[in-house]
Design an enzyme around this catalytic site. Structure first.
Site, PDB file in Angstrom:
ATOM      1  N   TYR A 121       0.832  -1.204   0.000  1.00 50.27           N
ATOM      2  CA  TYR A 121       0.000   0.000   0.000  1.00 50.27           C
ATOM      3  C   TYR A 121       0.869   1.257   0.000  1.00 50.27           C
ATOM      4  O   TYR A 121       0.633   2.208  -0.760  1.00 50.27           O
ATOM      5  CB  TYR A 121      -0.897  -0.032   1.231  1.00 50.27           C
ATOM      6  CG  TYR A 121      -1.893   1.088   1.350  1.00 50.27           C
ATOM      7  CD1 TYR A 121      -3.061   1.086   0.593  1.00 50.27           C
ATOM      8  CD2 TYR A 121      -1.697   2.127   2.250  1.00 50.27           C
ATOM      9  CE1 TYR A 121      -3.993   2.116   0.721  1.00 50.27           C
ATOM     10  CE2 TYR A 121      -2.617   3.152   2.392  1.00 50.27           C
ATOM     11  CZ  TYR A 121      -3.760   3.138   1.627  1.00 50.27           C
ATOM     12  OH  TYR A 121      -4.680   4.157   1.755  1.00 50.27           O
TER      13      TYR A 121
ATOM     14  N   LYS B 140       1.025   4.135  -2.860  1.00 47.71           N
ATOM     15  CA  LYS B 140       0.627   5.502  -2.518  1.00 47.71           C
ATOM     16  C   LYS B 140       1.764   6.499  -2.712  1.00 47.71           C
ATOM     17  O   LYS B 140       1.526   7.660  -3.080  1.00 47.71           O
ATOM     18  CB  LYS B 140       0.096   5.538  -1.081  1.00 47.71           C
ATOM     19  CG  LYS B 140      -1.251   4.856  -0.914  1.00 47.71           C
ATOM     20  CD  LYS B 140      -2.276   5.400  -1.897  1.00 47.71           C
ATOM     21  CE  LYS B 140      -3.685   4.911  -1.629  1.00 47.71           C
ATOM     22  NZ  LYS B 140      -4.639   5.424  -2.643  1.00 47.71           N
TER      23      LYS B 140
END
Length: 297
Positions: free
Chosen positions: A153, A157
């Site tokens: 993640y 991001k």
């Protein structure tokens, strides 16, 4: 007053949570909204229509290029343009890096990074042709600052910032402005991690006012906005003045000895683009070399 009359926006992952709040906010201020959600976009579409707004459902998986392209083609066929892209779709597959299957790394990157690329890429030629566009990527504090168990993640991001940096430069001549949002809110992905009081103040709707500005006519470009609970900040990547070592001192020991000076934040500033950094280093290195040469002349 910020309005979006005659603008067409697509919000991905808009079936619930943060994306839903963005879709409702855009529709309330006049935008025609493509509500994308792989699960079920219809409840939000119906909510917008019931309030007198205009919305179109889109159940495409953002990692599916063909499905995303069909959505853009349909939007242009029905509404004539695409003005705003809010890349919000995402999933979690949290696990420490040592235990994370590579499949989970690929899946999260596919949805967050490749999905954002697919949607933006489909809208990009439309925006270039019409001479107007607003693109928002959703980053995260997990990517900007780190968070245990979120290597996939966080990587995805952090990549949003790199994508924004380049597209903000490439889109400038076409009237396309590109920004990033780093939100924190109560969603299905975070609800169990928050206290009841924190969950209450971190309503997704508290983020949307910042989003509406970032995709408005007067939006900035190349900004990373932190948002949550009614708080709005600017997150900046800066570079310290650092040091310039002469040829005779280019050793790892000298770098280590000067680490405090290298890391001293005083005078740190944003860098416009990659070549700005290169040019700065070249100028400093040449100046140091010429100064040394003049002393020995």
């Amino acid at each position: 007053m910020i309005r979006f009359d005659d603008r067409v926006a697509i919000v991905t992952g808009a079936g619930a949570g943060i994306g839903r709040a963005h879709a409702l906010g855009l529709a309330e201020r006049g935008a025609r909204v493509i509500v994308n959600d792989f699960a079920d976009p219809m409840p939000v579409v119906e909510e917008i229509r019931a309030a007198g707004g205009t919305a179109m459902p889109c159940g495409a998986d953002v990692s599916d290029v063909a499905a995303v392209n069909r959505t853009m083609e349909r939007a242009v066929a029905e509404w004539g343009r695409v003005d705003i892209v809010v890349n919000n779709a995402g999933i979690l597959r949290d696990k420490s890096f040592a235990k994370m299957p590579l499949e989970d790394m690929r899946l999260v990157l596919d949805v967050h990074l490749i999905g954002s690329v697919n949607v933006t890429n489909a809208a990009w030629p439309i925006m270039r042709e019409q001479g107007y566009g607003r693109v928002l990527f959703t980053s995260s504090s997990s990517g900007l600052y780190g968070n245990f168990g979120q290597a996939n993640y966080g990587a995805a991001k952090a990549a949003m910032v790199g994508l924004m940096n380049v597209l903000a430069i490439e889109g400038e001549r076409y009237g396309i402005r590109v920004n990033c949002l780093a939100p924190t809110a109560t969603t299905q992905m975070t609800a169990e991690l928050l206290s009841p009081e924190a969950a209450e103040v971190l309503d997704p709707a508290t983020i949307t006012p910042g989003v509406l500005w970032l995709v408005s006519d007067d939006a900035p470009s190349k900004m990373i906005m932190g948002a949550g609970g009614g708080c709005f900040t600017e997150i900046r990547i800066t570079e310290t003045p650092g040091i310039t070592l002469p040829a005779g001192s280019l050793t790892p020991e000298e770098v280590a000895a000067r680490a405090a000076a290298i890391r001293d934040p005083e005078g740190a500033a944003p860098v416009v683009n990659a070549f700005s950094q290169t040019n700065t280093f070249v100028e400093r290195a040449i100046a140091l070399r010429r100064a040394a040469t003049s002393k020995t002349a």
